[in-house]
Design an enzyme around this catalytic site. Structure first.
Site, mmCIF file in Angstrom:
data_model
loop_
_atom_site.group_PDB
_atom_site.id
_atom_site.type_symbol
_atom_site.label_atom_id
_atom_site.label_comp_id
_atom_site.label_asym_id
_atom_site.label_seq_id
_atom_site.Cartn_x
_atom_site.Cartn_y
_atom_site.Cartn_z
ATOM 1 N N CYS A 1 0.837 -1.200 0.000
ATOM 2 C CA CYS A 1 0.000 0.000 0.000
ATOM 3 C C CYS A 1 0.879 1.260 0.000
ATOM 4 C CB CYS A 1 -0.967 -0.050 1.165
ATOM 5 S SG CYS A 1 -2.487 0.827 0.820
ATOM 6 N N GLU B 1 -1.247 -9.108 3.511
ATOM 7 C CA GLU B 1 -1.137 -9.732 4.845
ATOM 8 C C GLU B 1 -2.486 -10.196 5.384
ATOM 9 O OE1 GLU B 1 -0.784 -6.521 4.160
ATOM 10 O OE2 GLU B 1 -1.197 -5.204 5.879
ATOM 11 N N HIS C 1 -3.317 -4.998 0.595
ATOM 12 C CA HIS C 1 -2.739 -5.557 1.830
ATOM 13 C C HIS C 1 -2.772 -7.084 1.783
ATOM 14 C CE1 HIS C 1 -2.416 -1.852 4.276
ATOM 15 N NE2 HIS C 1 -3.385 -1.438 3.490
HETATM 16 N N1 GLN Z 1 -1.978 6.650 2.974
HETATM 17 C C1 GLN Z 1 -2.064 5.911 1.772
HETATM 18 C C2 GLN Z 1 -3.425 6.036 1.116
HETATM 19 O O1 GLN Z 1 -4.361 6.448 1.720
HETATM 20 C C3 GLN Z 1 -1.728 4.470 1.988
HETATM 21 C C4 GLN Z 1 -2.703 3.765 2.869
HETATM 22 C C5 GLN Z 1 -2.194 2.456 3.347
HETATM 23 O O2 GLN Z 1 -1.011 2.193 3.304
HETATM 24 N N2 GLN Z 1 -3.071 1.619 3.850
HETATM 25 O O3 GLN Z 1 -3.567 5.702 -0.041
#
Ligand code: GLN
Length: 525
Positions: free
Chosen positions: A374, A500, A498
């Site tokens: 992300c 994970e 994600h």
């Molecule tokens: N802050 C970033 C976004 O909003 C990444 C979010 C995250 O890593 N879950 O896109």
């Protein structure tokens, strides 16, 4: 109809009810029964999405895009089940439903009351159909909490509605050890069980958290005071790894107690997958060191699923994974030296982001295996834009308003019409053949869970690809980037999602498994 096991806790919070619930479920699965899991949290937040990770640890995300308590992560990992928004239900959501129904006129002029209206609503969520043999339901909080009362009342009623033989009450307590007297004290357990009884609930099995196994005298004493056979009093001793708990329960015949209660045939379970983990834990295996460049390290559970996924990938690769926590705010090449892989996890806000970009630069330039999650993908894109493409002020609009926005809130973002709220839950991703991503997943259609607001701006795609950063995964319409990777690098991959959240102890997750395999190769150098 499914049979129900309710897990409550008393004496203190944080006894590990989630893992206990998951472990009971695992024992049932090991005997061939299917299991679903649910969590009821009496607090008044409508859902845990608004709660600070500093209080509650990680926010877990389900396939259907619900932000839930991290206990759902335990359920999914232990049981391999896929849960949804109806499996994580808070007190706030129950009252919200009831009050909305009242405004809607659904109660036809009746006086709206805790019983039956609130209790019926709770029972409705409890009874939501599943196609499993069992539903394990954890009631959050501690017996005696004011907001928890109505939940205890509802599970009492539920047992009466569906028949006491179809419902089992399992209660977790604590028996503290007093150094001075050299004794395990059972009184708090007695008082907690009595409190439960005041709510009309007789515990059928007790799991007593203790620093050592209970003696048979202690079990007999607890059984006598708490109105249940001594054999139904289990020692929940501390273990160094949660996957040992199903084995510890199995050794204490927890399945037989459950089977007796529900009149199931006694059966030996297949505990192979837990034994395999136990062997792995005690095996003398090589170590790899993974630098996790993050910023929420003060919160013990903030990177729960991530730590789990790295652990799972270690099992798959027969190595022990040591996590080196690198505070992003103080990232330097020196802090990363000695790491066999660099992982930049998800994150929000400006603090520490420069260190994360530097971590991506470091991994790219030194040929150290890199995995980005992300935000970890976004910083890899920013590094590449600035330092390879030479777009000096390349940035994300999350961090800078006067930049060349390579990361931005994109109009195609599904959530853009909701005012730029988070893109949440599982989305399909199409993988380009003959890429690293393709090699890792072994297929071209995957689904991964998201929780972010920003995306890479695809109008830069050609520029990136010509210079060696390939967009190897995209949304099915091709417009949203999902995975980037570097062509001329031993292992450099990052996803906008994600992974994970979909990793489990029995198989790991393809991307984590491949990352740890690359780290192993890196140590060999
Ligand atoms: N802050 C970033 C976004 O909003 C990444 C979010 C995250 O890593 N879950 O896109």
């Amino acid at each position: 109809m499914a049979k129900y096991i309710f897990i409550t806790g008393g004496v203190v919070s944080s006894l590990g009810k989630g893992v206990a619930a998951a472990s009971c479920g695992a024992l049932l699965q090991s005997r061939g029964y299917s299991v679903h899991a649910r969590k009821f949290d009496p607090y008044l937040n409508i859902d845990p999405g608004t709660m600070s990770p500093f209080q509650h640890g990680e926010v877990y995300v389900t396939n259907d895009g619900f932000e839930t308590d991290l206990d759902l992560g335990y359920y999914e990992r232990f049981l391999g089940v896929r849960l949804s928004r109806n499996d994580s239900v808070s007190g706030g959501r129950i009252y919200w439903d009831v009050l909305n129904a009242e405004r809607h006129g659904d109660y036809l002029g009746a006086t709206v009351q805790m019983i039956p209206h609130v209790s019926n609503k709770i029972k409705e969520y409890i009874a939501a159909p599943t196609d499993t043999d069992f539903v394990v339901c954890e009631i959050g909080g501690t017996v005696g909490d004011i907001e928890g009362k109505i939940f205890l009342e509802s599970i009492r009623q539920f047992a009466n509605d569906v028949g006491r033989k179809n419902v089992m009450f399992v209660h977790l307590t604590l028996a503290p050890y007093l150094d001075k007297s050299g004794e395990l004290k059972t009184k708090p357990t007695q008082m907690s069980v009595r409190e439960l009884l005041e709510n009309g609930i007789q515990a059928d099995m007790l799991i007593v958290r203790t620093p050592r196994m209970l003696t048979s005298d202690e079990r007999a004493k607890i059984g006598m005071f708490c109105n249940l056979p001594a054999k139904n009093v289990i020692s929940g001793i501390d273990v160094d790894n949660i996957y040992k708990i199903p084995l510890a329960y199995d050794a204490q015949h927890v399945f037989d107690i459950i089977a007796d209660h529900f009149d199931l045939p006694n059966a030996a379970g297949n505990m192979d997958k837990f034994q395999r983990i136990e062997h792995y834990l005690s095996a003398d295996l090589p170590h790899v060191k993974i630098g996790v460049v993050g910023k929420y390290f003060d919160v013990p559970d903030a990177y729960k699923s991530l730590n789990e996924a790295l652990f799972h990938a270690g099992i798959q690769n027969n190595v022990h994974v040591d996590i080196e926590k690198i505070n992003a705010e103080h990232f330097s090449s020196a802090s990363a030296a000695g790491c066999d892989g660099i992982l930049v996890p998800g994150g929000f806000g400006t603090r520490g982001v420069n260190g994360k970009i530097a971590a991506a630069t470091y991994a790219r330039e030194t040929g150290t295996p890199y995995m980005g999650i992300c935000l970890g993908m976004q910083v890899a894109v920013i590094d590449f834009a600035r330092n390879v493409l030479g777009i000096e002020n390349a940035d994300s609009t999350e961090f800078s308003k006067n930049c060349t926005p390579v990361i931005n809130i994109m109009p195609d973002h599904d959530a853009a019409d909701m005012g730029g709220t988070l893109r949440l839950g599982a989305y399909p991703c199409v993988i380009t053949p003959d890429t690293l991503a393709h090699k890792i997943y072994g297929e071209t259609q995957i689904s991964e869970r998201h929780r972010h607001r920003y995306e890479m701006d695809m109008s830069f795609a050609d520029q990136f690809e010509r210079a060696g950063m390939i967009i190897s995964g995209r949304s099915p319409d091709g417009r949203l980037p999902e995975i980037v990777e570097l062509k001329n690098h031993p292992f450099f991959i990052a996803g906008q999602f994600h992974p994970e959240f979909q990793s489990g102890p029995y198989h790991g997750h393809p991307m984590f498994n491949a990352f740890i395999a690359a780290a192993v190769r890196h140590t060999g150098k």
